[in-house]
Design an enzyme around this catalytic site. Structure first.
Site, PDB file in Angstrom:
ATOM      1  CE  LYS A  99      -3.918  -2.230   2.001  1.00 22.03           C
ATOM      2  NZ  LYS A  99      -5.036  -2.212   3.345  1.00 22.03           N
TER       3      LYS A  99
ATOM      4  NE  ARG B 174       7.020   1.847   8.279  1.00 16.79           N
ATOM      5  CZ  ARG B 174       6.217   0.746   7.435  1.00 16.79           C
ATOM      6  NH1 ARG B 174       5.019   0.159   7.884  1.00 16.79           N
ATOM      7  NH2 ARG B 174       6.799   0.540   6.250  1.00 16.79           N
TER       8      ARG B 174
END
Length: 269
Positions: free
Chosen positions: A73, A163
């Site tokens: 993705k 992240r």
């Protein structure tokens, strides 16, 4: 569609692994109901081969579009010619439409599907405190959709702190009222608990969080669709939690996927 012919439009889903996907079943069911001469097929593509596959699909003239799932993705964003504003902010894509000239246009529907499916079960996200394990593509989409739906607090636990920091920066830029914090494996003190990782897909996977800290009444969601009841959901059931399986997120966006591939606007946003 009663049979596949030379006029049938192609759709596909790219994943690695592929066995767990349920999108072709639901999309093909909807296409048949709409009497649409199109079919979706699964395609097992490893990350190293993704750029070459995207180029091949770009040159496939009867391809209408593709769904993108684990682990592609985020990587697909840079392989599209155009990405809508929401997907660009999220940093991930799960649907790609092929235009007649071969251009690839990306969008993201995971978050919309997740929130819609949760609401269908009666969960109230406005003002909620949410714990989420994971900071990948689906997790980013869910975080943005929950923020848009009005959650108050989001705790994100992920092996890579970088992240989480990246997600926090992008989320705060668009939804500054949402309080976002780094989390541990402890999901206690939250209204909604989400596994947005792939842990639980393979036999022997560790749990994505400390299930002993779950409490009765919490909503516990898992985006994994196979198995339908993951080890996390099984433990959550034992502790009296309310459950939300991965199929709900998919069911909440299938109609929007088909509309996206046809180039129709999404009025649900």
């Amino acid at each position: 569609m009663t049979q596949i012919t030379g006029r049938t439009a192609l759709l596909c889903i790219l994943a690695d692994p592929i066995r767990q996907v349920r999108t072709p079943q639901l999309v093909n069911q909807l296409l048949r109901a709409q009497d649409d001469d199109a079919v979706m097929v699964p395609m097992h593509v490893a990350p190293d081969h993704l750029p070459a596959m995207m180029q091949a699909l770009r040159n496939t003239k009867n391809l209408r579009g593709m769904v993108v799932t684990v682990p592609h993705k985020m990587a697909v964003v840079s392989l599209c010619d155009e990405v809508d504003d929401d997907a660009r902010a999220i940093g991930a894509v799960n649907v790609v439409r092929r235009e007649a000239d071969g251009r690839l246009v990306g969008g993201m529907l995971d978050g919309l599907g997740f929130v819609r499916g949760l609401a269908a079960l009666g969960a109230d996200v406005r003002g909620a405190s949410v714990y989420m394990a994971g900071a990948g593509g689906a997790a980013n989409a869910i975080a943005f959709a929950l923020a848009q739906a009005g959650i108050e607090r989001l705790t994100v636990a992920n092996r890579s702190r970088a992240r989480v920091d990246d997600l926090a920066g992008r989320l705060r830029a668009r939804y500054p009222a949402v309080h976002l914090a780094h989390g541990t494996t402890d999901p206690s003190g939250h209204d909604i608990v989400i596994n947005a990782t792939s842990l639980g897909m393979a036999a022997g996977d560790p749990l994505p969080l400390d299930a002993d800290r779950l409490s009765a009444g919490q909503w516990v969601a898992d985006i994994i669709m196979d198995p339908a009841e993951t080890p996390l959901l099984a433990r959550a059931r034992e502790r009296g939690c309310r459950l939300y399986g991965g199929l709900g997120m998919l069911e909440g966006q299938v109609a929007d996927m088909v509309a996206f591939f046809a180039g129709k606007p999404n009025d649900a946003r």
